[in-house]
Structure formats: structure tokens, C-alpha cells
Design a protein around this motif. Structure first.
Motif, mmCIF file in Angstrom:
data_model
loop_
_atom_site.group_PDB
_atom_site.id
_atom_site.type_symbol
_atom_site.label_atom_id
_atom_site.label_comp_id
_atom_site.label_asym_id
_atom_site.label_seq_id
_atom_site.Cartn_x
_atom_site.Cartn_y
_atom_site.Cartn_z
ATOM 1 N N THR A 109 -1.629 7.315 5.879
ATOM 2 C CA THR A 109 -2.444 6.652 5.246
ATOM 3 C C THR A 109 -2.462 5.085 4.840
ATOM 4 O O THR A 109 -3.436 4.517 5.045
ATOM 5 N N THR A 110 -1.181 4.720 4.760
ATOM 6 C CA THR A 110 -1.019 3.492 4.564
ATOM 7 C C THR A 110 -1.497 2.621 5.900
ATOM 8 O O THR A 110 -2.180 1.714 5.626
ATOM 9 N N SER A 116 3.417 5.626 5.947
ATOM 10 C CA SER A 116 2.483 6.906 6.044
ATOM 11 C C SER A 116 1.328 6.600 6.958
ATOM 12 O O SER A 116 0.953 5.439 7.000
ATOM 13 N N TYR A 167 -1.593 -1.038 -4.222
ATOM 14 C CA TYR A 167 -2.864 -1.272 -3.892
ATOM 15 C C TYR A 167 -3.856 -0.597 -2.736
ATOM 16 O O TYR A 167 -2.977 0.487 -2.053
ATOM 17 N N THR A 168 -4.916 -0.362 -2.495
ATOM 18 C CA THR A 168 -5.591 0.042 -1.331
ATOM 19 C C THR A 168 -6.192 -0.911 -0.824
ATOM 20 O O THR A 168 -6.306 -2.141 -1.392
ATOM 21 N N ILE A 216 1.066 -1.225 0.144
ATOM 22 C CA ILE A 216 0.174 0.125 -0.105
ATOM 23 C C ILE A 216 0.826 1.354 -0.046
ATOM 24 O O ILE A 216 0.694 2.149 -0.701
ATOM 25 N N ASP A 217 1.882 1.338 0.633
ATOM 26 C CA ASP A 217 2.841 2.467 0.869
ATOM 27 C C ASP A 217 3.468 2.680 -0.446
ATOM 28 O O ASP A 217 3.874 3.953 -0.670
ATOM 29 N N LYS A 218 3.462 1.669 -1.204
ATOM 30 C CA LYS A 218 4.261 1.581 -2.542
ATOM 31 C C LYS A 218 3.273 2.213 -3.610
ATOM 32 O O LYS A 218 3.749 2.545 -4.726
ATOM 33 N N GLY A 219 2.212 2.294 -3.278
ATOM 34 C CA GLY A 219 0.928 2.627 -4.236
ATOM 35 C C GLY A 219 0.355 1.739 -5.153
ATOM 36 O O GLY A 219 -0.216 1.804 -6.014
#
Length: 490
Positions: free
Chosen positions: A397-398, A395, A237-238, A232-235
């Protein structure tokens, strides 16, 4: 002066110089070593003749204290809750000292330079010298819940529980089984102490080992939250995305059953199919997380794991601390195995509690600590521990996205035994294979309330007299984690 007299004079001078050198060597260079030598009975009598300070929990409840004795040593070290707190307090005896008794010895013994005024006043008033006190961060109710929960698994259980306050890093509970009675090791019967120490040291179950910080084992599926955080932190997936699924998965660079991953019958979709990320976490799908780890890549997996504390030393209040390990040299097959906490990934219960606490704290990992404050004999504060940030693992968000996955795992998946009515709980189970005929290791991590975390918990069960088919992180560790969380929250 004739020659014979001159010779005798020189000889006497040399003897005098030799005595001076020896006295200087013993009193200056060798003094510390002689004082610390357990055979030094004078130092032994002196240390037992001082009123050693107390180790306190909660509202000044002593878990180690000195009481007057009727023998030559004047004071007897006692432990009111010996078995429960032994991994923390350690013991103080003529053999040695361990645990807080060792790391805080200068304060407890009264030798700390900050207690100079107190010692001077005692000397002038002809009062016996007193040591300072040490207040721990432990929540007695959480400690009771952790200890009682592990004990309930049977007489021969080997395991540990750690609870942390996510926002500060305070250790709220730390227990390890099997344990021992430090009162026996603090006895003034030195022959009895020798026999008991030998018995404990030779015990194959290692009761002197604090498994919370000194036992390092594969964390199994509890590590999937780290893999999810890295992705998730790598972008990639969510929490609401689809991820790779499959009933089986052949690891890269492998052929046949050796490199074939499965999910032990759990619902993870058909091969080649994508499934919701929530389902992959709820069902603890090995096939999903092996593929996710490969997509993240070795460099970013290492970075995320180290952000949570792997491959580093971060705890000094008790020694020694075993460093948790995430391997840094990986081929693609090994990388896939790390995605679900196998291959050479190994962690202590404290480390996995830090993973849960870091996610609970918005991705910021706090340095864990056990000593809240050091106090004088009159309870004046000498030093107060300030919370310290260890690292920014991911983050906020993650962390929020991974929390969604963990809450769903408690509400709908394998972590349901940790559910608390009316409170949102985030959790993850783990069952790590040992690679031998021994039963697997059972793990559980959690934190609560998920929307305002007050406590993060890790439970590790290394061995228990339980049928192999019934060993699972949720089944065994979930109720213990629930009890600890409830003790802190309610």
C-alpha cells in the motif's frame, strides 16, 4: 662407525631432511601463492595457452572472448565493445583480473570443479582445454542507451547508470564514465600493459573505478521518495493528504542562515501553510521533507532506509561494492537534513536503482545480480541464478502511494523529461550540494510502466563540463533514464 663418518652421515641426513621440508613447503603450502604471483612466467604462459570462456550478453553475444594468436601464448583475450562494457567485464592480464573476469575466473578458466568431466574428455581426446562461459543479465539495448546517454553529456563526464528488473533484481544495464579499453590491459606486450596500467591508475578522473557500485555520493532529492515511504508506512500521511510547506524552514537546534532551508524559488507555499503531498514531491520541496523526516523520527527513518538496502552489503557479482550509508546517530537538525538526502546520507547509483525497483515491486527489494547463468564450453547450464528477496522495505500500500507521488512528479513536476508518450512513468529528480565550490551532483530515478513495472533506473552525474546553473537531475538525467526505459519496454 668412526666419529668423522658418523658426523658426515648425520650432516647429509639433515641436508636431506631440509630438502624434503623445503620441497613440501613449496609444493603444498606455497604452491597457491606461487601460482598467483604475476612474476610466475610459467603460470602466465599456461593461463594464456588455455581457451578462456566467453562473457555473454543477450542471445549469446560475447563482450569478452579468447581468439587464437600467433605468439607463444596461443590465445588473446579480446573485448568487442571495450569502453561500454569495461566496468562490467573488467580485464584479464598478467597483472591481475577485475570485474566478471575475476569473480567468475574459475568458470572462465575451466578450473571450476563442475567442469571436471569436460577437462577429462579434453585430456583423453587430446583437445586443448576450454573454459566455461558466463551469461550476464544485461539487456544490450538498455546498455547501449545508458552508455550513449552518458557519453552525450560531453567528453569529460563522470557518472553512472544502473537499470534493474524490479521483480527479479536482474541488472539490465550498468555503465560508468570515464572508462578504459581492457584490450590494452590484456595485450601480450607486457611492457605496454605496464605502461597503460600505470597511466590509468594515476589518472585523476579514475577511469578504472566502476562508479555504479563504488562511488558513494549524497543522493539529494531522490532520497525524498524514501522519506515519503517512511511517513506513509508509519501512517502519518497518504498521497492525497496535505503536508507541511513553506518557502523557508529553520532546522531545530539552529539559528541564522546556517540552519535555514529553502526551496531555491520553487512553489512550496507560505511559511506555516500546508500544501498537497503531490505538490511537495512535484516541486521537490526541501522545507516539506525536512519537517516530514522530523515527524517520522530517526528510528523509523533508519529502519526504512535500511529496508531499501542502506548500511548493508548485497552485491557479490562485482567487487568491491561500496555500502550506501544512512547515519544512525542523529540530532533533530541532522534528521531534517536527511529528509532531502543531505547531511551524511550517501548512496551508490546501484542503491538508488534498488530504491526505485523496491517501490516498483510493491515494497519488496530484490537482491541485485549480474550473472544469469554459468555454462560449460558446450553451453550446458552449470548453475542458474534464482531471484532472491533482500528485504521488505515497506508495505505494498505504501509503495502504491509513493508511486502516485512519483507519477505526478513526471506528469506535472520536475521529472517531466522522463515522460514517455502513452506510458505511465514514475520518477524523481535530485540535485545534491557538494558543500564545496564544485558543481552539485545530478541524480534521477524512475521506473516504468508505473502500473506494471519492467525496469527501474538510476542516473548519477558526478561531474560534467556544463554550466553550474544548468545542472539539474531532471534536465540531465531524465532523458537518459527515458532512453533506457524505452529500450527495455519497446
Amino acid at each position: 662407525m668412526n666419529k668423522p663418518i658418523r658426523t658426515i652421515s648425520i650432516f647429509c641426513l639433515l641436508l636431506f631432511l631440509a630438502l624434503m621440508v623445503n620441497a613440501t613447503y613449496l609444493q603444498y603450502w606455497k604452491a597457491g601463492k606461487l601460482n598467483d604471483d604475476p612474476r610466475n612466467r610459467r603460470e602466465l604462459v599456461a593461463s594464456y595457452s588455455r581457451e578462456r570462456g566467453a562473457i555473454l550478453v543477450g542471445r549469446n553475444n560475447p563482450v569478452a572472448k579468447s581468439v587464437e594468436s600467433d605468439d607463444e601464448y596461443k590465445y588473446q583475450r579480446t573485448y568487442p565493445k571495450p569502453m561500454e562494457y569495461a566496468p562490467i567485464t573488467g580485464w584479464f592480464s598478467y597483472y591481475s583480473s577485475t570485474g566478471i573476469e575475476r569473480t567468475e575466473n574459475d568458470v572462465l578458466s575451466g578450473e571450476d570443479s563442475r567442469l571436471f568431466v569436460t577437462k577429462l574428455v579434453d585430456l583423453l581426446s587430446n583437445d586443448p582445454p576450454q573454459g566455461g562461459n558466463v551469461l550476464l543479465t544485461v539487456d544490450p539495448k538498455a546498455q547501449d542507451a545508458a552508455y550513449d546517454g552518458l557519453k552525450a553529456l560531453g567528453a569529460n563526464v563522470q557518472g553512472a547508470v544502473v537499470a534493474l528488473e524490479p521483480a527479479t533484481g536482474k541488472v539490465l544495464a550498468m555503465t560508468s564514465l570515464p572508462t578504459y579499453d581492457p584490450n590494452k590491459l590484456a595485450s601480450h606486450d607486457l611492457q605496454e600493459v605496464t605502461q597503460d596500467f600505470k597511466r590509468l591508475n594515476e589518472d585523476p578522473t579514475q577511469p578504472l573505478l566502476n562508479r555504479a557500485i563504488q562511488t558513494r555520493l549524497p543522493p539529494g532529492s531522490t532520497f525524498k521518495v524514501v522519506t515519503a515511504a517512511a511517513a506513509i508506512d508509519k501512517g502519518l500521511y497518504t498521497a492525497d493528504d496535505l503536508v507541511p510547506g513553506g518557502s523557508t524552514y529553520q532546522l531545530p537546534l539552529t539559528h541564522g542562515p546556517t540552519g535555514l532551508i529553502d526551496n531555491e524559488g520553487r512553489s512550496c507555499g507560505a511559511n506555516g501553510q500546508k500544501i498537497p503531498f503531490t505538490q511537495a514531491m512535484e516541486q521537490s520541496c526541501n522545507t516539506s521533507f525536512a519537517q516530514i523526516a522530523e515527524q517520522v523520527g530517526a528510528e523509523d527513518m533508519v529502519k526504512t532506509a535500511e529496508g531499501f538496502g542502506f548500511n548493508s552489503h548485497y552485491f557479490d557479482d562485482l567487487t568491491p561494492q561500496a555500502e550506501s550509508v544512512f547515519p544512525t546517530e542523529l540530532d533533530d537538525a541532522q534528521l531534517g537534513q536527511t529528509g532531502f538526502g543531505q547531511f551524511d546520507v550517501s548512496a551508490t547509483p546501484l542503491q538508488m536503482a534498488m530504491v526505485a525497483a523496491g517501490l516498483a515491486n510493491g515494497g519488496t527489494v530484490m537482491r541485485p545480480y549480474l550473472v544469469d547463468s554459468e555454462l560449460s564450453a558446450d553451453f550446458d547450464v552449470l548453475d542458474q541464478t534464482d531471484p532472491q528477496e533482500l528485504s521488505r522495505a515497506v508495505s505494498s500500500t505504501t509503495a502504491s502511494e509513493v508511486t502516485k507521488l512519483m507519477v505526478s512528479t513526471v506528469d506535472n513536476g520536475t521529472a517531466s523529461p522522463a515522460a514517455i508518450p502513452g506510458i505511465s512513468v514514475a520518477g524523481k529528480t535530485g540535485t545534491a550540494q557538494t558543500g564545496t565550490d564544485r558543481s552539485p551532483y545530478a541524480w534521477f530515478i524512475s521506473f516504468a510502466p508505473a502500473d506494471n513495472p519492467q525496469v527501474a533506473v538510476a542516473v548519477m552525474i558526478q561531474n560534467a563540463d556544463i554550466p553550474r546553473s544548468e545542472i539539474a537531475g531532471g534536465l540531465l538525467g531524465g532523458p537518459i533514464a527515458k532512453a533506457v526505459m524505452e529500450a527495455v519496454i519497446k
